[in-house]
Design an enzyme around this catalytic site. Sequence first.
Site, mmCIF file in Angstrom:
data_model
loop_
_atom_site.group_PDB
_atom_site.id
_atom_site.type_symbol
_atom_site.label_atom_id
_atom_site.label_comp_id
_atom_site.label_asym_id
_atom_site.label_seq_id
_atom_site.Cartn_x
_atom_site.Cartn_y
_atom_site.Cartn_z
ATOM 1 N N CYS A 181 6.472 1.801 4.000
ATOM 2 C CA CYS A 181 7.040 0.924 2.966
ATOM 3 C C CYS A 181 8.529 0.756 3.236
ATOM 4 O O CYS A 181 8.902 0.123 4.206
ATOM 5 C CB CYS A 181 6.761 1.475 1.571
ATOM 6 N N SER A 182 9.366 1.327 2.386
ATOM 7 C CA SER A 182 10.808 1.238 2.633
ATOM 8 C C SER A 182 11.528 2.434 2.018
ATOM 9 O O SER A 182 12.581 2.285 1.403
ATOM 10 C CB SER A 182 11.372 -0.067 2.058
#
Length: 207
Positions: A115-116
């Site tokens: 994801c981040s």
Amino acid sequence: MHDGHHDHETAGKRDHDAPLTDYQRMEIAVRELLIEKGVVTAEEIRGAVEAMDARSPALGARVVARAWSDPAFKARLLAGGTAACGELGIDMGAVKLVVVENTADTHNMIVCTLCSCYPRALLGLPPDWYKGRAYRARAVREPRQVLKEFGFDLPDNLNLRVHDSTADMRYMVLPARPAGTEGWSEERLAAIVTRDSMIGVAVPKVQ
């Protein structure tokens, strides 16, 4: 890939006019329900958002400058990033921070492939490119080429290590201190530490 200049006024208008996404509608519904049930107040939510927005790479730069100036602190930072940041009043919460050091033979680079995940408490909000699918995939498959696209041509004699963040563990790069900065104050050192150098897609430079 690198995020450049943005017209914030235009971008803000475009975001405002765009239809709400499913996630945005869900966030509004949950927020209004929490307020209605008395779990939190609107002021508490606003304060939390403002606190998150106030985070910036300047906090991370302060940590790096202290590590460059204080060998004992640097040792503690590399041994336990979360606790060392706490010494400077930076609350990492429950997240484990792992600090990886760039050396004469090794360069480090950070990514989150799923994801981040990002050390927001130290660096603020992640840049758009860090969250993008292209960076997340290519940073693992062809990291040297990605660095070239950031304008950083990593010497062939340097090892490159790519670290993948997780939901409960964040990484931050401790850049190598540039030559010619001997005797500088921590404030002056912090001024040359950039967000990108703490992600590992750049290195600090002395102007």
